[in-house]
Design a protein around this motif. Structure first.
Motif, PDB file in Angstrom:
ATOM      1  N   PRO A 129      12.144  -3.137   8.428  1.00  0.00           N
ATOM      2  CA  PRO A 129      12.422  -3.311   6.970  1.00  0.00           C
ATOM      3  C   PRO A 129      11.367  -3.983   6.331  1.00  0.00           C
ATOM      4  O   PRO A 129      11.160  -3.827   4.795  1.00  0.00           O
ATOM      5  CB  PRO A 129      13.727  -4.265   6.922  1.00  0.00           C
ATOM      6  CG  PRO A 129      14.529  -3.688   8.215  1.00  0.00           C
ATOM      7  CD  PRO A 129      13.371  -3.723   9.047  1.00  0.00           C
ATOM      8  N   GLY A 130      10.525  -4.806   6.846  1.00  0.00           N
ATOM      9  CA  GLY A 130       9.273  -5.554   6.118  1.00  0.00           C
ATOM     10  C   GLY A 130       8.362  -4.503   5.543  1.00  0.00           C
ATOM     11  O   GLY A 130       7.475  -4.944   4.869  1.00  0.00           O
ATOM     12  N   VAL A 131       8.159  -3.225   6.253  1.00  0.00           N
ATOM     13  CA  VAL A 131       7.157  -2.435   5.804  1.00  0.00           C
ATOM     14  C   VAL A 131       7.592  -1.191   4.693  1.00  0.00           C
ATOM     15  O   VAL A 131       6.988  -0.446   4.196  1.00  0.00           O
ATOM     16  CB  VAL A 131       6.505  -1.744   6.845  1.00  0.00           C
ATOM     17  CG1 VAL A 131       5.885  -2.653   7.718  1.00  0.00           C
ATOM     18  CG2 VAL A 131       7.434  -0.736   7.522  1.00  0.00           C
ATOM     19  N   VAL A 132       8.933  -1.220   4.494  1.00  0.00           N
ATOM     20  CA  VAL A 132       9.685  -0.312   3.914  1.00  0.00           C
ATOM     21  C   VAL A 132       9.648  -0.661   2.337  1.00  0.00           C
ATOM     22  O   VAL A 132      10.494  -1.831   1.923  1.00  0.00           O
ATOM     23  CB  VAL A 132      10.873   0.413   4.256  1.00  0.00           C
ATOM     24  CG1 VAL A 132      11.547   1.343   3.481  1.00  0.00           C
ATOM     25  CG2 VAL A 132      10.912   0.787   5.585  1.00  0.00           C
ATOM     26  N   PRO A 133       9.045   0.080   1.193  1.00  0.00           N
ATOM     27  CA  PRO A 133       9.062  -0.218  -0.170  1.00  0.00           C
ATOM     28  C   PRO A 133      10.647  -0.111  -0.589  1.00  0.00           C
ATOM     29  O   PRO A 133      11.204   0.815  -0.219  1.00  0.00           O
ATOM     30  CB  PRO A 133       8.159   0.526  -0.718  1.00  0.00           C
ATOM     31  CG  PRO A 133       7.385   1.050   0.148  1.00  0.00           C
ATOM     32  CD  PRO A 133       8.120   0.940   1.592  1.00  0.00           C
ATOM     33  N   GLU A 134      10.922  -1.321  -1.656  1.00  0.00           N
ATOM     34  CA  GLU A 134      12.351  -1.095  -2.254  1.00  0.00           C
ATOM     35  C   GLU A 134      12.437   0.221  -2.865  1.00  0.00           C
ATOM     36  O   GLU A 134      13.799   0.834  -2.801  1.00  0.00           O
ATOM     37  CB  GLU A 134      12.678  -2.097  -3.139  1.00  0.00           C
ATOM     38  CG  GLU A 134      12.662  -3.592  -2.277  1.00  0.00           C
ATOM     39  CD  GLU A 134      13.136  -4.846  -3.133  1.00  0.00           C
ATOM     40  OE1 GLU A 134      13.123  -4.597  -4.649  1.00  0.00           O
ATOM     41  OE2 GLU A 134      13.211  -5.889  -2.560  1.00  0.00           O
ATOM     42  N   ALA A 173       0.762  -1.202   0.125  1.00  0.00           N
ATOM     43  CA  ALA A 173      -0.081   0.011   0.230  1.00  0.00           C
ATOM     44  C   ALA A 173       0.870   1.131   0.167  1.00  0.00           C
ATOM     45  O   ALA A 173       0.486   2.271  -0.707  1.00  0.00           O
ATOM     46  CB  ALA A 173      -0.901   0.050   1.306  1.00  0.00           C
ATOM     47  N   LEU A 174       1.969   1.145   0.698  1.00  0.00           N
ATOM     48  CA  LEU A 174       2.805   2.350   0.801  1.00  0.00           C
ATOM     49  C   LEU A 174       3.532   2.656  -0.490  1.00  0.00           C
ATOM     50  O   LEU A 174       3.727   3.710  -0.836  1.00  0.00           O
ATOM     51  CB  LEU A 174       3.750   2.067   1.895  1.00  0.00           C
ATOM     52  CG  LEU A 174       3.374   2.182   3.161  1.00  0.00           C
ATOM     53  CD1 LEU A 174       4.543   1.844   4.414  1.00  0.00           C
ATOM     54  CD2 LEU A 174       2.878   3.497   3.700  1.00  0.00           C
ATOM     55  N   GLU A 175       3.886   1.493  -1.333  1.00  0.00           N
ATOM     56  CA  GLU A 175       4.451   1.539  -2.414  1.00  0.00           C
ATOM     57  C   GLU A 175       3.430   2.324  -3.450  1.00  0.00           C
ATOM     58  O   GLU A 175       3.849   3.088  -4.363  1.00  0.00           O
ATOM     59  CB  GLU A 175       4.883   0.278  -3.060  1.00  0.00           C
ATOM     60  CG  GLU A 175       5.350   0.019  -4.537  1.00  0.00           C
ATOM     61  CD  GLU A 175       6.765   0.613  -4.673  1.00  0.00           C
ATOM     62  OE1 GLU A 175       7.161   1.494  -5.510  1.00  0.00           O
ATOM     63  OE2 GLU A 175       7.647   0.303  -3.611  1.00  0.00           O
ATOM     64  N   ARG A 176       2.104   1.968  -3.434  1.00  0.00           N
ATOM     65  CA  ARG A 176       1.162   2.615  -4.213  1.00  0.00           C
ATOM     66  C   ARG A 176       0.843   3.930  -3.907  1.00  0.00           C
ATOM     67  O   ARG A 176       0.437   4.874  -4.849  1.00  0.00           O
ATOM     68  CB  ARG A 176      -0.065   1.491  -4.328  1.00  0.00           C
ATOM     69  CG  ARG A 176       0.344   0.066  -4.830  1.00  0.00           C
ATOM     70  CD  ARG A 176      -1.291  -0.231  -5.012  1.00  0.00           C
ATOM     71  NE  ARG A 176      -1.882  -0.849  -3.812  1.00  0.00           N
ATOM     72  CZ  ARG A 176      -1.752  -1.808  -3.181  1.00  0.00           C
ATOM     73  NH1 ARG A 176      -0.940  -2.828  -3.655  1.00  0.00           N
ATOM     74  NH2 ARG A 176      -2.231  -2.232  -2.004  1.00  0.00           N
ATOM     75  N   ALA A 177       1.058   4.401  -2.684  1.00  0.00           N
ATOM     76  CA  ALA A 177       0.827   5.699  -2.418  1.00  0.00           C
ATOM     77  C   ALA A 177       1.892   6.698  -2.175  1.00  0.00           C
ATOM     78  O   ALA A 177       1.880   7.753  -1.703  1.00  0.00           O
ATOM     79  CB  ALA A 177       0.189   5.521  -0.845  1.00  0.00           C
ATOM     80  N   LYS A 178       2.902   6.086  -2.812  1.00  0.00           N
ATOM     81  CA  LYS A 178       4.468   6.750  -2.924  1.00  0.00           C
ATOM     82  C   LYS A 178       4.216   8.382  -3.323  1.00  0.00           C
ATOM     83  O   LYS A 178       3.418   8.637  -4.387  1.00  0.00           O
ATOM     84  CB  LYS A 178       5.344   6.230  -4.022  1.00  0.00           C
ATOM     85  CG  LYS A 178       6.726   6.776  -4.137  1.00  0.00           C
ATOM     86  CD  LYS A 178       7.562   5.886  -4.969  1.00  0.00           C
ATOM     87  CE  LYS A 178       8.973   6.748  -4.737  1.00  0.00           C
ATOM     88  NZ  LYS A 178       9.762   6.062  -5.895  1.00  0.00           N
ATOM     89  N   GLY A 179       4.561   9.258  -2.642  1.00  0.00           N
ATOM     90  CA  GLY A 179       4.527  10.751  -2.863  1.00  0.00           C
ATOM     91  C   GLY A 179       3.355  11.372  -2.109  1.00  0.00           C
ATOM     92  O   GLY A 179       3.038  12.446  -2.270  1.00  0.00           O
TER      93      GLY A 179
END
Length: 541
Positions: free
Chosen positions: A84-89, A52-58
């Motif tokens: 680290p498990g919740v931080v997108p690459e 979800a964080l990856e998709r909401a980047k920015g």
């Protein structure tokens, strides 16, 4: 807009909430939460949030916290970052995270936002959660991040009203609430959303200038409000507080020195505090400037109270000294009467010209007696003589001016007067009683081995300058002028005329109906031009 999260939810719930909020048109979402440990629901739970964080980047920011840890007795700062498990690459920690810390003042009240925090891991700075979240919606970074700190302008509505709209977290997932109260998410459109705890189970509460402890998420909301409206408060110029403290202290001291009444001394500092409080309010409302109020106004209290206490203490000491001095010179009754109006007494003691009766009495040939006798015995005799004669003068309301060797100088009519006739009468009556008492004591003293002593007295009435005379170290209440010198010369001429109690014509005119006196004619007095009519007092009528 704040969504309440009062107990730990699965991270996939936060992921779903993020998607619903952004899908409803929210500009950005800030999580005032620390995902610093792996989810207890397993790696899949962390993966759901990471996606979800990856998709909401920015458009999303999650919390990071700068804490202190103690290693081998030494303190050092340490960042609590997301696991680290919740931080997108595709996202760095600086892009994803915002510091949830706030800068508290010395009184532990949060007033200031620190936009950037040192991030030792990279040598760069981590942006504050509020600044980072606001920058995704309406980039305030150019002015905010160039400031060391920003004084937050807290919007405030009195309880039970809510300063910021607050929505319980579960209502995002409760169909009835989502469709009804939240209008299919329309309430989130074009809003900045903060998600965080509003209860104290995570101990995330801070004190604000309004005196209320608020959740940390509300502090971030107030900071974002300040950033978006660019209405941050301004501190007074550097040096204002010490300058005001000195000025207020000086004004308090000035009021203490210029105003005599203790209670009235309180009025100028009180008025100054009220006026300055109004000025501070006007500066806050119209100029967004925070003037230092506490220290300048509080300094008025100890300075003013200390001044009043010092005045009361010194006045009591002065009253005590004045009473002791008065009781040595006048009767206790007169002293009591004078002390009732202490301020009037002070005015009374100020130098001024008065019509007074001046009385002198000394022992005949005491110098010769002293040279031939035992000094210790003669001093004892002199002390007894003064004690007896002083008591008589005091009973008749006279004021002992001074003892001059074996002589006594006394005044009637100063510092208070019963009227010229009464003053003169009591002076003459005291002299007659002294004559009688000395006649009674003489044989007693001779029987004890003391020499036989006689005295002479002179009394004159006229103008003289009376008041406190002397230096700061020592002063006395006395009379100065020709009347004083004349009374002394009249007493001295007793030796030539073979008399013991002489009064001037000025005195005789005041007491002639109450005494029997023999006229001795006009006599020249030593050191004085002209002659004075003298009368020898025989007895009282």
């Amino acid at each position: 807009q704040m969504c309440r999260s009062d107990r730990p939810w699965p991270r996939r719930a936060h992921a779903l909430a993020l998607e619903k909020l952004l899908g409803a048109g929210a500009k950005s979402v800030g999580f005032d939460l620390l995902f610093s440990t792996p989810s207890k629901y397993g790696p899949e739970d962390d993966a759901a949030l990471r996606a979800a964080l990856e998709r909401a980047k920015g458009r999303v920011v999650i919390g990071a916290n700068l804490t202190e840890e103690v290693i081998q007795g030494a303190k050092r700062e340490k960042w609590m970052m997301p696991t680290p498990g919740v931080v997108p690459e595709s996202m760095s920690l600086l892009d994803l995270c915002g510091a949830v810390n706030y800068k508290a003042d010395f009184d532990l009240v949060a007033r200031r936002l620190r936009p950037l925090w040192p991030f030792a891991e990279t040598g760069q700075h981590l942006t504050a959660l509020s600044v980072h979240t606001a920058s995704h919606a309406n980039d305030p970074a150019p002015w905010a991040t160039n400031r060391h700190e920003i004084l937050i302008n807290f919007p405030y509505l009195p309880p039970p009203q809510s300063t910021f709209p607050t929505i319980k977290f579960y209502k995002l997932f409760y169909k009835k609430s989502w469709q009804g109260e939240l209008r299919h998410g329309e309430v989130f459109k074009d809003k900045i959303i903060l998600v965080g705890p509003t209860q104290n189970f995570l101990h995330d509460v801070v004190a604000t200038p309004f005196g209320d402890a608020v959740p940390g998420v509300e502090l971030h909301a107030a900071a974002i409000s300040t950033l978006l409206q660019h209405n941050e408060l301004r501190d007074a110029p550097r040096g204002t507080e010490p300058f005001l403290i000195l000025c207020f202290a000086a004004l308090a001291v000035l009021s203490i020195l210029l105003i005599r009444h203790p209670l009235v001394k309180l009025l100028p500092p009180l008025a100054l505090g009220v006026v300055y409080g109004l000025i501070g309010q006007l500066a806050f409302v119209h100029a967004l400037t925070v003037l230092p109020l506490a220290a300048p106004t509080l300094v008025l209290v100890p300075v003013t109270l200390t001044g009043i206490a010092w005045q009361l203490l010194t006045e009591q000491l002065e009253r005590h000294r004045a009473r002791q001095a008065l009781e040595r010179q006048v009767s206790k009754e007169v002293a009591d009467e004078l002390m009732k109006e202490y301020d009037a007494l002070q005015r009374l003691l100020a130098p001024q010209e008065k019509q007074i009766v001046v009385f002198y009495a000394d022992i005949r040939n005491f110098t010769t007696i002293f040279e031939r006798g035992d000094p210790q015995k003669l001093i004892a005799l002199l002390n007894e003589y003064f004690t007896e004669m002083t008591a008589i003068i005091s009973r008749h309301g006279g004021t002992i001016d001074k003892y001059i060797g074996d002589a006594i100088m006394a005044l009637w009519g100063a510092p208070t007067s019963r009227g010229a006739a009464e003053d003169a009468w009591h002076a003459v009556a005291a002299a007659v009683e002294m004559r009688q008492r000395l006649a009674e004591l003489r044989p007693q003293w001779v029987a004890r081995g003391f020499p036989e002593i006689y005295n002479g007295a002179g009394i004159h009435y006229g103008p003289a300058l009376v008041g406190e005379v002397g230096s700061q170290q020592r002063s006395e209440y006395t009379a100065i002028g020709d009347t004083v010198n004349t009374a002394s010369r009249i007493e001295g001429i007793n030796k030539e005329l073979g008399t013991d109690l002489l009064i001037s014509e000025a005195v005789y005119k005041l007491v002639k109906d109450r005494v029997e006196a023999r006229a001795l004619g006009a006599h020249a007095l030593k050191g004085r031009t002209g002659q004075v009519e003298l009368y020898h007092v025989q007895r009282l009528l």
